[in-house]
Design a protein around this motif. Structure first.
Motif, PDB file in Angstrom:
ATOM      1  N   LYS A 207      -1.391   4.854  -8.819  1.00  0.00           N
ATOM      2  CA  LYS A 207      -0.801   4.906  -7.489  1.00  0.00           C
ATOM      3  C   LYS A 207      -1.919   5.250  -6.501  1.00  0.00           C
ATOM      4  O   LYS A 207      -2.692   6.182  -6.743  1.00  0.00           O
ATOM      5  CB  LYS A 207       0.290   5.966  -7.420  1.00  0.00           C
ATOM      6  CG  LYS A 207       0.990   6.038  -6.069  1.00  0.00           C
ATOM      7  CD  LYS A 207       1.847   7.282  -5.889  1.00  0.00           C
ATOM      8  CE  LYS A 207       2.961   7.403  -6.863  1.00  0.00           C
ATOM      9  NZ  LYS A 207       3.847   8.568  -6.567  1.00  0.00           N
TER      10      LYS A 207
ATOM     11  N   GLU B  28       2.243   3.738  -0.123  1.00  0.00           N
ATOM     12  CA  GLU B  28       1.864   3.823  -1.531  1.00  0.00           C
ATOM     13  C   GLU B  28       1.650   2.425  -2.084  1.00  0.00           C
ATOM     14  O   GLU B  28       2.486   1.538  -1.897  1.00  0.00           O
ATOM     15  CB  GLU B  28       2.944   4.532  -2.340  1.00  0.00           C
ATOM     16  CG  GLU B  28       3.124   5.976  -1.967  1.00  0.00           C
ATOM     17  CD  GLU B  28       4.186   6.673  -2.798  1.00  0.00           C
ATOM     18  OE1 GLU B  28       4.917   6.004  -3.547  1.00  0.00           O
ATOM     19  OE2 GLU B  28       4.281   7.899  -2.688  1.00  0.00           O
ATOM     20  N   TYR B  29       0.524   2.250  -2.783  1.00  0.00           N
ATOM     21  CA  TYR B  29       0.160   0.961  -3.355  1.00  0.00           C
ATOM     22  C   TYR B  29      -0.238   1.159  -4.809  1.00  0.00           C
ATOM     23  O   TYR B  29      -0.404   2.270  -5.289  1.00  0.00           O
ATOM     24  CB  TYR B  29      -1.026   0.344  -2.588  1.00  0.00           C
ATOM     25  CG  TYR B  29      -0.769   0.135  -1.127  1.00  0.00           C
ATOM     26  CD1 TYR B  29      -0.112  -1.010  -0.675  1.00  0.00           C
ATOM     27  CD2 TYR B  29      -1.176   1.069  -0.182  1.00  0.00           C
ATOM     28  CE1 TYR B  29       0.122  -1.214   0.671  1.00  0.00           C
ATOM     29  CE2 TYR B  29      -0.945   0.874   1.168  1.00  0.00           C
ATOM     30  CZ  TYR B  29      -0.300  -0.267   1.589  1.00  0.00           C
ATOM     31  OH  TYR B  29      -0.057  -0.465   2.928  1.00  0.00           O
ATOM     32  N   THR B  30      -0.454   0.037  -5.490  1.00  0.00           N
ATOM     33  CA  THR B  30      -1.008   0.056  -6.835  1.00  0.00           C
ATOM     34  C   THR B  30      -2.045  -1.055  -6.936  1.00  0.00           C
ATOM     35  O   THR B  30      -1.965  -2.056  -6.221  1.00  0.00           O
ATOM     36  CB  THR B  30       0.089  -0.119  -7.905  1.00  0.00           C
ATOM     37  OG1 THR B  30      -0.490   0.081  -9.188  1.00  0.00           O
ATOM     38  CG2 THR B  30       0.740  -1.482  -7.845  1.00  0.00           C
TER      39      THR B  30
ATOM     40  N   SER C 248      -3.661  -4.256  -8.179  1.00  0.00           N
ATOM     41  CA  SER C 248      -3.052  -5.422  -8.818  1.00  0.00           C
ATOM     42  C   SER C 248      -4.047  -6.321  -9.527  1.00  0.00           C
ATOM     43  O   SER C 248      -3.659  -7.220 -10.237  1.00  0.00           O
ATOM     44  CB  SER C 248      -2.278  -6.243  -7.785  1.00  0.00           C
ATOM     45  OG  SER C 248      -3.172  -6.785  -6.845  1.00  0.00           O
TER      46      SER C 248
ATOM     47  N   ASP D 187      -0.871  -4.085  -4.361  1.00  0.00           N
ATOM     48  CA  ASP D 187       0.547  -4.417  -4.226  1.00  0.00           C
ATOM     49  C   ASP D 187       1.258  -3.131  -3.834  1.00  0.00           C
ATOM     50  O   ASP D 187       0.763  -2.037  -4.088  1.00  0.00           O
ATOM     51  CB  ASP D 187       1.139  -4.905  -5.560  1.00  0.00           C
ATOM     52  CG  ASP D 187       0.811  -6.361  -5.853  1.00  0.00           C
ATOM     53  OD1 ASP D 187       0.627  -7.134  -4.899  1.00  0.00           O
ATOM     54  OD2 ASP D 187       0.745  -6.698  -7.045  1.00  0.00           O
ATOM     55  N   LEU D 188       2.441  -3.259  -3.254  1.00  0.00           N
ATOM     56  CA  LEU D 188       3.238  -2.085  -2.967  1.00  0.00           C
ATOM     57  C   LEU D 188       3.616  -1.398  -4.277  1.00  0.00           C
ATOM     58  O   LEU D 188       3.938  -2.054  -5.258  1.00  0.00           O
ATOM     59  CB  LEU D 188       4.495  -2.435  -2.184  1.00  0.00           C
ATOM     60  CG  LEU D 188       4.249  -2.860  -0.746  1.00  0.00           C
ATOM     61  CD1 LEU D 188       5.548  -3.335  -0.111  1.00  0.00           C
ATOM     62  CD2 LEU D 188       3.659  -1.728   0.072  1.00  0.00           C
ATOM     63  N   PHE D 189       3.559  -0.078  -4.308  1.00  0.00           N
ATOM     64  CA  PHE D 189       3.904   0.696  -5.501  1.00  0.00           C
ATOM     65  C   PHE D 189       5.415   0.717  -5.654  1.00  0.00           C
ATOM     66  O   PHE D 189       6.138   1.099  -4.729  1.00  0.00           O
ATOM     67  CB  PHE D 189       3.356   2.115  -5.385  1.00  0.00           C
ATOM     68  CG  PHE D 189       3.576   2.952  -6.606  1.00  0.00           C
ATOM     69  CD1 PHE D 189       2.778   2.792  -7.718  1.00  0.00           C
ATOM     70  CD2 PHE D 189       4.589   3.882  -6.656  1.00  0.00           C
ATOM     71  CE1 PHE D 189       2.974   3.562  -8.861  1.00  0.00           C
ATOM     72  CE2 PHE D 189       4.801   4.655  -7.781  1.00  0.00           C
ATOM     73  CZ  PHE D 189       3.989   4.494  -8.880  1.00  0.00           C
ATOM     74  N   LYS D 190       5.906   0.284  -6.804  1.00  0.00           N
ATOM     75  CA  LYS D 190       7.349   0.213  -7.047  1.00  0.00           C
ATOM     76  C   LYS D 190       7.797   1.214  -8.116  1.00  0.00           C
ATOM     77  O   LYS D 190       8.971   1.277  -8.438  1.00  0.00           O
ATOM     78  CB  LYS D 190       7.744  -1.202  -7.459  1.00  0.00           C
ATOM     79  CG  LYS D 190       7.506  -2.200  -6.351  1.00  0.00           C
ATOM     80  CD  LYS D 190       7.839  -3.608  -6.784  1.00  0.00           C
ATOM     81  CE  LYS D 190       7.580  -4.561  -5.657  1.00  0.00           C
ATOM     82  NZ  LYS D 190       6.691  -5.623  -5.961  1.00  0.00           N
ATOM     83  N   GLY D 191       6.880   1.950  -8.690  1.00  0.00           N
ATOM     84  CA  GLY D 191       7.221   2.924  -9.722  1.00  0.00           C
ATOM     85  C   GLY D 191       6.281   2.793 -10.908  1.00  0.00           C
ATOM     86  O   GLY D 191       5.550   1.825 -11.028  1.00  0.00           O
TER      87      GLY D 191
END
Length: 120
Positions: A84, A95-97, A99, A114-118
Motif C-alpha cells: 500500500k 491510497e495506491y498499490t 501495479s 492502481d487504486l488500493f482496493k484491499g
C-alpha cells in the motif's frame, strides 16, 4: 552522494508518500505475533502524475479512455509489489498499490500505480 540531476528532480517533487507492507507484527505488551500492516518507508519525497491514455475500440465503438497514475521517487527505495502506498500531494491524500515493475533510471524510479482496493 546525491547528484545535481537528482537535486533538480527533487525540486519538482511536491508530494510525500508512505509505503506499507503486509507482514508479521509483534504486540509489544503481549509479545503475540500476528499479521498486519508494517511501515516499510515513511515520508518519502515523491511526485504523483496522471496521464490519459486513449485507445480505439476494435469493434468500431467509442474510444476507451483510461488514466495511468505514475509515482516518481528515489531509486534507492525498494517498493514491493502489492504494498500500500499512501500519497499526499497538493493537500490530497489517496491510497495506491504498485501495479507493475518500476522503471529505474539513473536518478529516480517511476512506478505505475492502481487504486488500493484491499490486501490480496
Amino acid at each position: 552522494m546525491v547528484s545535481a540531476r537528482r537535486k533538480a528532480l527533487e525540486k519538482l517533487w511536491r508530494g510525500k508518500c508512505d509505503v506499507i507492507g503486509w507482514g508479521e507484527v509483534e504486540d509489544p505488551i503481549t509479545h503475540v505475533t500476528t499479521h498486519g500492516e508494517v511501515m516499510l518507508h515513511e515520508n518519502l519525497k515523491c511526485k504523483l502524475s496522471h496521464e490519459k491514455l486513449t485507445s480505439a475500440s476494435s469493434t468500431g465503438g467509442p474510444a476507451i479512455v483510461t488514466k495511468q497514475i505514475k509515482l516518481s521517487l528515489g531509486n534507492e527505495y525498494d517498493i514491493p509489489a502489492g504494498c500500500k502506498i499512501i500519497v499526499t500531494q497538493d493537500n490530497v491524500t489517496a491510497e495506491y498499490t504498485r501495479s507493475g515493475e518500476p522503471g529505474v533510471f539513473m536518478d529516480h524510479q517511476e512506478i505505475v500505480l492502481d487504486l488500493f482496493k484491499g490486501w490480496a
